[in-house]
Design an enzyme around this catalytic site. Sequence first.
Site, short mmCIF file in Angstrom:
data_model
loop_
_atom_site.label_atom_id
_atom_site.label_comp_id
_atom_site.label_asym_id
_atom_site.label_seq_id
_atom_site.Cartn_x
_atom_site.Cartn_y
_atom_site.Cartn_z
N ASN A 48 1.03 -1.42 0.18
CA ASN A 48 -0.19 -0.32 0.27
C ASN A 48 0.73 1.21 -0.33
O ASN A 48 0.33 2.37 0.64
CB ASN A 48 -1.32 0.06 1.13
CG ASN A 48 -2.11 -1.12 1.19
OD1 ASN A 48 -2.17 -1.55 0.26
ND2 ASN A 48 -2.30 -1.76 2.50
N HIS A 134 -13.76 -2.15 6.85
CA HIS A 134 -12.35 -2.27 6.99
C HIS A 134 -13.14 -3.03 8.95
O HIS A 134 -13.87 -2.43 9.27
CB HIS A 134 -11.78 -1.06 7.76
CG HIS A 134 -10.28 -1.89 7.45
ND1 HIS A 134 -9.74 -1.85 8.77
CD2 HIS A 134 -9.68 -1.75 6.58
CE1 HIS A 134 -8.80 -2.42 8.92
NE2 HIS A 134 -8.10 -2.61 7.23
N GLU A 178 -15.59 4.20 4.18
CA GLU A 178 -14.43 4.71 3.52
C GLU A 178 -14.67 5.45 2.60
O GLU A 178 -15.19 4.95 1.67
CB GLU A 178 -13.52 3.08 3.23
CG GLU A 178 -13.07 2.08 4.41
CD GLU A 178 -12.94 0.53 4.07
OE1 GLU A 178 -12.23 1.06 2.94
OE2 GLU A 178 -13.27 -0.13 4.96
N SER A 182 -11.22 -0.50 0.51
CA SER A 182 -8.99 -1.06 0.79
C SER A 182 -9.46 -2.38 -0.13
O SER A 182 -8.37 -2.67 -0.66
CB SER A 182 -8.85 -1.57 2.00
OG SER A 182 -9.77 -2.73 2.94
N ASP A 207 -13.59 6.77 6.15
CA ASP A 207 -11.78 6.60 6.56
C ASP A 207 -11.03 6.93 5.02
O ASP A 207 -11.55 5.80 4.88
CB ASP A 207 -12.20 4.65 6.85
CG ASP A 207 -10.75 4.28 7.29
OD1 ASP A 207 -9.97 4.43 6.71
OD2 ASP A 207 -10.37 3.32 7.95
N HIS A 210 -6.83 4.43 2.58
CA HIS A 210 -6.30 4.56 0.66
C HIS A 210 -6.51 5.51 -0.47
O HIS A 210 -6.69 5.64 -1.34
CB HIS A 210 -7.37 3.03 0.36
CG HIS A 210 -6.86 1.93 1.51
ND1 HIS A 210 -5.54 1.61 0.55
CD2 HIS A 210 -7.51 1.31 2.25
CE1 HIS A 210 -5.74 0.21 1.32
NE2 HIS A 210 -6.61 0.33 2.22
N LYS A 231 0.32 4.18 4.13
CA LYS A 231 0.15 3.43 3.19
C LYS A 231 0.65 4.52 2.27
O LYS A 231 1.90 4.76 1.97
CB LYS A 231 -1.04 3.51 2.82
CG LYS A 231 -2.33 2.11 3.69
CD LYS A 231 -3.91 1.92 3.88
CE LYS A 231 -3.03 0.51 4.72
NZ LYS A 231 -4.69 0.53 5.21
C1 LIG Z 1 -4.71 -0.48 6.02
C2 LIG Z 1 -6.43 0.42 7.02
C3 LIG Z 1 -6.30 1.21 8.40
C4 LIG Z 1 -5.56 0.57 9.21
O1 LIG Z 1 -4.57 1.28 9.02
P1 LIG Z 1 -3.06 0.69 10.27
O2 LIG Z 1 -2.77 2.62 10.25
O3 LIG Z 1 -2.60 0.31 8.90
O4 LIG Z 1 -3.28 -0.41 11.33
C5 LIG Z 1 -7.89 1.60 8.57
N1 LIG Z 1 -9.21 1.63 7.68
C6 LIG Z 1 -8.63 1.49 6.40
C7 LIG Z 1 -9.61 1.21 5.27
C8 LIG Z 1 -7.61 0.32 5.75
O5 LIG Z 1 -7.32 0.13 4.70
#
Ligand SMILES: *Cc1c(COP(=O)(O)O)cnc(C)c1O
Length: 385
Positions: A48, A134, A178, A182, A207, A210, A231
Site C-alpha cells: 500500500n 474495514h 471508507e 480497501s 476512513d 486508501h 499507506k
Molecule cells: C489499513 C487500514 C486501516 C488501518 O490502518 P493502520 O495504520 O495500518 O493500522 C484502517 N482503515 C482502512 C480502510 C485500512 O485500509
Amino acid sequence: MRSLDLFAAEKLDQLEARKLRRDLVETARIDVPTVTRNGRRLISFSCNDYLGLSQHPDVKRAAAAAIETYGAGAGASRLVTGNHPLHAELEARLAVLKETAAACVFGSGYLANIGVLCVLAGPDDLVVIDELAHACLNTGAQLSRARVARFRHNDIGHAAELLDAHRRAHRHALIVTETVFSMDGDLAPVTDLADLAAAHDAWLVTDDAHGFGVVPHARPSAPIQMGTLSKALGSYGGYVCASAPVIDLVATRARSLIYSTALPPASVAAALAALDVIAAYPALRRAPLGKARRFTERLGLPPARSPIVPLVLGTPEAALAASQKLADAGFLVTAIRPPTVPEGTARLRFAFSAAHSDEDVERLAEAVGGLFASASERVLCPASS
Ligand SMILES: *Cc1c(COP(=O)(O)O)cnc(C)c1O
C-alpha cells in the site's frame, strides 16, 4: 497445557481444510517496488506504499534525524511524556490538508478507528456502517456497544432505510464508511452520505486510508475524517481530523490513545517528510491511478477508480492458485480471502504504485491475461459491480 496446544492445532487444521489458514512469510522490502521472498525477487503489487515513499531518501533521512534528536522510542503515552514536538507539527499539517480545525495522531489507523468510534458512540447510540467497511471500523463500532446496522455496500437508499427505522430510538447516530474501499478500490458516495447525515442529524465518519495522497477526488466533506500514515505516506501511525472540541474530547477520552505508547519520533518525522515530498511533486499523486488505469484498459476491465483493482475469483483455492502462478511469473499479488472479504469473493487485489514502471504494468497485465486464457474462469470484476 496440552489442552491449549490441542485447541490451537485443531483450529489451525480447520482453517487449513478451508484454505483459510494464513502464514507470515518473510519478505524483505529493500527498494520499491520489488520485494525478496524465499530468495526470489518479485515485483510487488500488494504493497500500500502507493507513492514508494517508504524508501524515499528524504523520508528515510528525516526518520534517521528524528532518532538522532529524540531517540528510538516515545517513552510513554502522549498524555504522559510521549507528546514530543513533532506531533503538533504533524497534526497542524494534517488539519490543513483535511480542512478541519484540528487533528490527533494515534499509534496506528486501527487504534485511531477503535478509539474515535468508542468516544463518539455508546450504548444509547446507532452506528450505520457500510457492509464492506474495514475490520477496525467494525471492531470500533462493536466495542462502542452502540447498535450497529450495516447497509449494503454504497447503497444510500438502504442506509436511509436503516436511519428511518432506527434513528429515533437512539440518542446519537454515526454513519461510517471508507472513501476508497480497501479491497474493492471503488469510492463511497461521500457527498450523498453527508447529505443523508444532515437529514437525519447523524455524524459522518470517513476512513481515507486508501484515498489520502492518491485519489484527489476523495474530497474532505465529513466532520470526522480518519486515515493512516502507513499507506501513501510510507510511514506508520494513524490520525483523525475534526473540529477543535471533537479533537479535544478524543485526546482526553480515546482509550487507544491514552493507554498506548505514542508513535516513535521517527514515524512522525517520516510522515512529515512524506507530506513535503507530496506537496513538492503533485504529479506523483496521480501516478498510481494512472498505472491502475493502464492495467484495467489493457485487460478490458472497467476503468480503475483508485490505485486498487480487484479480480474476484470466488474460492480461496482459486485465489491462492492464481497468486502462486503470478509469483512463478515474478509478481507478488497476495490472495485475499475471507474474512477480509465476504465469503465467495476471494480475490487477487492489485495495488498500483508510482514506483511501478509502465513496463512492470504491461508485463503484469500480460501475465494476468495469460491466467485467464479460458476466460470463463474469471467470475466478475470489480467485486462491487
Ligand atoms: C489499513 C487500514 C486501516 C488501518 O490502518 P493502520 O495504520 O495500518 O493500522 C484502517 N482503515 C482502512 C480502510 C485500512 O485500509
